[in-house]
Scaffold this motif. Structure first.
Motif, mmCIF file in Angstrom:
data_model
loop_
_atom_site.group_PDB
_atom_site.id
_atom_site.type_symbol
_atom_site.label_atom_id
_atom_site.label_comp_id
_atom_site.label_asym_id
_atom_site.label_seq_id
_atom_site.Cartn_x
_atom_site.Cartn_y
_atom_site.Cartn_z
ATOM 1 N N ARG A 1 -9.403 3.057 -6.199
ATOM 2 C CA ARG A 1 -8.178 3.820 -5.931
ATOM 3 C C ARG A 1 -6.953 3.199 -6.583
ATOM 4 N NH1 ARG A 1 -6.428 5.970 -0.759
ATOM 5 N NH2 ARG A 1 -6.057 7.930 -1.808
ATOM 6 N N ASP B 1 -18.104 -2.240 0.896
ATOM 7 C CA ASP B 1 -17.854 -3.433 0.070
ATOM 8 C C ASP B 1 -16.395 -3.531 -0.383
ATOM 9 O OD1 ASP B 1 -17.578 -1.652 -2.029
ATOM 10 O OD2 ASP B 1 -19.450 -2.183 -3.021
ATOM 11 N N GLN B 2 -15.549 -2.650 0.116
ATOM 12 C CA GLN B 2 -14.101 -2.635 -0.149
ATOM 13 C C GLN B 2 -13.749 -2.342 -1.603
ATOM 14 O OE1 GLN B 2 -12.798 -6.390 1.862
ATOM 15 N NE2 GLN B 2 -11.462 -4.972 2.927
ATOM 16 N N SER B 3 -14.738 -1.966 -2.402
ATOM 17 C CA SER B 3 -14.427 -1.649 -3.798
ATOM 18 C C SER B 3 -13.591 -0.383 -3.910
ATOM 19 C CB SER B 3 -15.707 -1.511 -4.623
ATOM 20 O OG SER B 3 -16.505 -0.475 -4.105
ATOM 21 N N LEU C 1 -1.134 4.381 -1.230
ATOM 22 C CA LEU C 1 -2.444 4.288 -0.581
ATOM 23 C C LEU C 1 -2.365 4.553 0.915
ATOM 24 C CD1 LEU C 1 -3.857 1.160 -2.447
ATOM 25 C CD2 LEU C 1 -4.496 3.534 -2.797
ATOM 26 N N GLN D 1 0.839 -1.216 0.000
ATOM 27 C CA GLN D 1 0.000 0.000 0.000
ATOM 28 C C GLN D 1 0.869 1.258 0.000
ATOM 29 O OE1 GLN D 1 -2.985 -0.258 3.018
ATOM 30 N NE2 GLN D 1 -4.198 -1.677 1.816
ATOM 31 N N ARG E 1 0.607 10.000 -7.545
ATOM 32 C CA ARG E 1 -0.137 8.735 -7.542
ATOM 33 C C ARG E 1 -0.857 8.479 -8.870
ATOM 34 N NH1 ARG E 1 -4.790 6.160 -5.865
ATOM 35 N NH2 ARG E 1 -5.925 8.109 -5.856
ATOM 36 N N ILE F 1 -12.997 -7.379 -4.356
ATOM 37 C CA ILE F 1 -13.181 -5.929 -4.273
ATOM 38 C C ILE F 1 -13.879 -5.272 -5.468
ATOM 39 C CG2 ILE F 1 -11.300 -5.576 -2.639
ATOM 40 C CD1 ILE F 1 -9.769 -4.382 -5.112
ATOM 41 N N LEU F 2 -14.258 -6.038 -6.488
ATOM 42 C CA LEU F 2 -15.050 -5.405 -7.556
ATOM 43 C C LEU F 2 -16.466 -5.189 -7.006
ATOM 44 C CD1 LEU F 2 -14.008 -7.303 -10.815
ATOM 45 C CD2 LEU F 2 -13.339 -5.036 -10.081
ATOM 46 N N PRO F 3 -17.023 -3.999 -7.208
ATOM 47 C CA PRO F 3 -18.352 -3.747 -6.625
ATOM 48 C C PRO F 3 -19.440 -4.630 -7.237
ATOM 49 C CG PRO F 3 -17.689 -1.960 -8.068
ATOM 50 C CD PRO F 3 -16.505 -2.858 -7.944
ATOM 51 N N SER G 1 -8.127 0.125 4.395
ATOM 52 C CA SER G 1 -8.141 -0.879 3.323
ATOM 53 C C SER G 1 -8.872 -2.117 3.800
ATOM 54 C CB SER G 1 -6.731 -1.245 2.945
ATOM 55 O OG SER G 1 -6.039 -1.677 4.076
ATOM 56 N N MET H 1 -10.791 -0.003 -2.839
ATOM 57 C CA MET H 1 -9.430 -0.426 -3.199
ATOM 58 C C MET H 1 -9.286 -0.583 -4.710
ATOM 59 S SD MET H 1 -7.764 -0.462 -0.460
ATOM 60 C CE MET H 1 -6.261 -1.314 -0.866
ATOM 61 N N PHE H 2 -10.351 -1.025 -5.352
ATOM 62 C CA PHE H 2 -10.320 -1.144 -6.817
ATOM 63 C C PHE H 2 -10.305 0.243 -7.452
ATOM 64 C CE2 PHE H 2 -12.899 -1.359 -10.794
ATOM 65 C CZ PHE H 2 -11.936 -1.971 -11.574
#
Lengths: 285, 301
Positions: free
Chosen positions: B110, B103-105, A53, A48, A71, A86-88, B301, B107-108
């Motif tokens: 960003r 939903d932690q998306s 991040l 990260q 960034r 992590i894909l919505p 994260s 991270m995607f």
């Protein structure tokens, strides 16, 4: 050759808890580096920080960019998969492709479509309708279609079955990897990817305890099956790790003369998992 | 800030909230169509009485009065869309940054070359401008549909019943009335910017229940302030007065002559404009910067 990623004196703390203490790493083109460590060793925090991040102390340069200050510029040439989940869920495959095409200058939609055509994923599918393995495939399709110089994978196959895991890494090699690119991957299943790694970095309690090419590691470390009679002699050579089972003791040695070791028993080349376990248990041995 | 990336980011927001942004205005428009139809079907229609009424209307001379009635009717059509649109906006702002963390998306998103500035601004524009535009458009479509029916009705009345309503059309000043309603949209967005920015901050900050985070701190501060004011015998609470004064639109802020149709038409815009001052800029800038700062520095994260 100038390094694609250069990390020097990287430190990071969460309150009073030190997560990274003085990490130094240098990654070049053509390398596939496994960043391996036990849970809580600081792998994800390290990645990260490399991706900008999280804030950090020390110096990081990724393709000449400072991850925090540049960034967006950096991410045009760096791709990242954090975790398959992590894909919505609301996102449609077609929307993911369209969005990537709109925002990413190095994204080739044809390449992603070509990859997806080999899978069971339809363009109109929503992420919530896909299995975990299919979501991983979709994510991989999006990432592989980016002409990136650096690919960072943080536990990319976590929770996937073995077939999907193998498929994932074979696609990575076939469809992404070239000599001018660099891949950094963290995983707990080191035995599954050790054949594709060119280098490994073992991280323990926020410090890099070993960073070397896999070829050098295979030269440097030896695994010896020692019989009970030879045990006192073998112990004198200070093995990194020993494991006794059914009257036979297996010992891992670092930088010992191969001829002496052959006198103790059968010498074999250890797997990276053996070396990892040996290094991590060094102090308890 | 790249315009095409901003456009793609707003498009992404519309995809995410697609269901709500499509079906709420459609349902509302549907209710506007079907409730009167149902009433007509159930109660029937007295044709002769209606024709008599329309004949009186065609002979009316009070043009100013008709214009005012027409503007009030148009506003009455828009108000439910504006109110429901406002509730949808609140829902959007409370969830726009919270959902992607849940939903932690995040991270995607960003991991892609889109700056945090673009993300924050695109969400602000979606909530403050795009959502009201959707609801204003739905009301306008309904309004135009109504006009079309009225036109057909006028033609039928003119040819078949010798009742001419054409003079009403010219006195209605349709475009001016519609234009004045649409023109309040952007000033309203600017006026409510501190509220939107506050909701975005709670959306990015809250670990759970962002709606409660949006309301509770304000309620707590108001209660503590009220207690302090009471015990210290101060003249009035500062924070309570600030909120009350800023968000209340009172008639004295838009002094109008009820007989002046132009003044009546522009009164809402005038009232909203009177509320915008240095507080709008300072509070919004502070809260938006805080939202950006949390996004950049404290993103879990």
């Amino acid at each position: 050759m100038s390094a694609l990623i250069s990390v020097s004196g990287l430190c990071k703390s969460y309150g009073s808890k030190k997560v990274l203490s003085g990490v130094d790493l240098s990654l070049n083109a053509g390398q596939i580096v496994g960043l391996v460590g036990p849970n809580g060793a600081g792998k994800t925090t390290c990645l990260q920080a490399i991706l900008g991040l999280t804030d950090f102390d020390g110096d990081i340069s990724v393709l000449g960019h400072h991850p925090r200050k540049d960034r967006v510029k950096m991410l045009k040439e760096v791709a990242y998969i954090a975790d398959v989940a992590i894909l919505p869920k609301w996102l449609k495959v077609s929307q993911a492709l369209s969005y990537m095409q709109d925002i990413h200058p190095n994204f080739a939609i044809e390449k992603a479509q070509e990859f997806l055509a080999k899978t069971n994923i339809a363009v109109n599918d929503k992420v919530k309708a896909l299995s975990k393995g299919m979501v991983a495939q979709l994510h991989l399709a999006l990432i592989l279609a980016i002409d990136a110089k650096v690919l960072i994978l943080d536990e990319p196959t976590l929770g996937l079955d073995i077939l999907t895991r193998r498929q994932f890494y074979s696609h990575l090699l076939e469809d992404f990897y070239t000599e001018d690119k660099c891949i950094v991957v963290t995983t707990h299943q080191i035995e599954e990817i050790e054949h594709i790694l060119t280098d490994v970095a073992f991280i323990q309690q926020g410090k890099i305890v070993l960073a070397q090419s896999t070829d050098d590691i295979r030269q440097r470390f030896n695994l010896v099956s020692v019989t009970n009679e030879q045990l006192p002699q073998a112990d004198e050579l200070q093995p990194l790790f020993k494991n006794s089972m059914m009257g036979l003791t297996t010992m891992l040695f670092d930088n010992q003369d191969k001829e002496i070791l052959q006198g103790l028993g059968k010498v074999t080349v250890p797997s990276l998992a053996d070396v990892f376990v040996g290094i991590m248990n060094k102090e308890t041995c | 800030m790249n315009a095409s990336i901003m456009k793609a980011s707003i498009k992404k927001e519309l995809w995410e909230f697609n269901g709500m942004l499509k079906w709420v205005p459609i349902s509302l428009a549907g209710a506007f169509i079907f409730i009167p139809l149902l009433t007509l079907l159930l109660n029937g229609i007295d044709t002769s009485m209606m024709l008599e009424g329309l004949k009186h209307l065609s002979e009316a001379n009070d043009i100013k009065g008709l214009t005012k009635v027409f503007f009030v009717a148009t506003s009455a059509l828009f108000i439910p869309f504006i109110v429901v649109g406002f509730l949808v906006q609140m829902h959007y702002f409370v969830n726009c940054l919270y959902d992607e963390r849940r939903d932690q998306s995040v991270m995607f998103w960003r991991s892609l070359p889109v700056s945090d500035e673009v993300t924050i601004v695109s969400k602000l524009l979606t909530g403050a401008i795009v959502i009201p535009t959707i609801f204003y458009s739905a009301a306008t479509v309904l309004f135009v549909g109504g006009l079309l029916l009225a036109f057909i009705g006028s033609v039928i009345l003119s040819i078949g019943f010798d009742i001419s309503l054409w003079s009403l059309w010219s006195s209605a000043q349709i475009m001016s009335g519609l234009g004045s309603i649409w023109l309040t949209m952007i000033p309203t967005a600017i006026w409510l910017l501190p509220l939107y920015a506050w909701l975005m901050l709670t959306s990015i900050y809250a670990k759970k229940a962002p709606f409660l985070w949006a309301i509770l701190p304000i309620v707590v501060v108001l209660i503590i302030e009220a207690i302090l004011v009471h015990y210290l015998q101060l003249s009035q609470p500062f924070f309570g007065h600030f909120i009350g004064d800023y968000f209340s639109i009172t008639p004295d802020k838009a002094i109008i002559n009820p007989d002046d149709i132009i003044a009546v038409r522009w009164a809402p815009l005038q009232a909203v404009m009177a509320q915008i001052d240095y507080r709008t800029v300072l509070v919004s800038a502070g809260l938006l910067f805080a939202t950006y700062w949390v996004r950049v520095n404290k993103q879990e994260s």
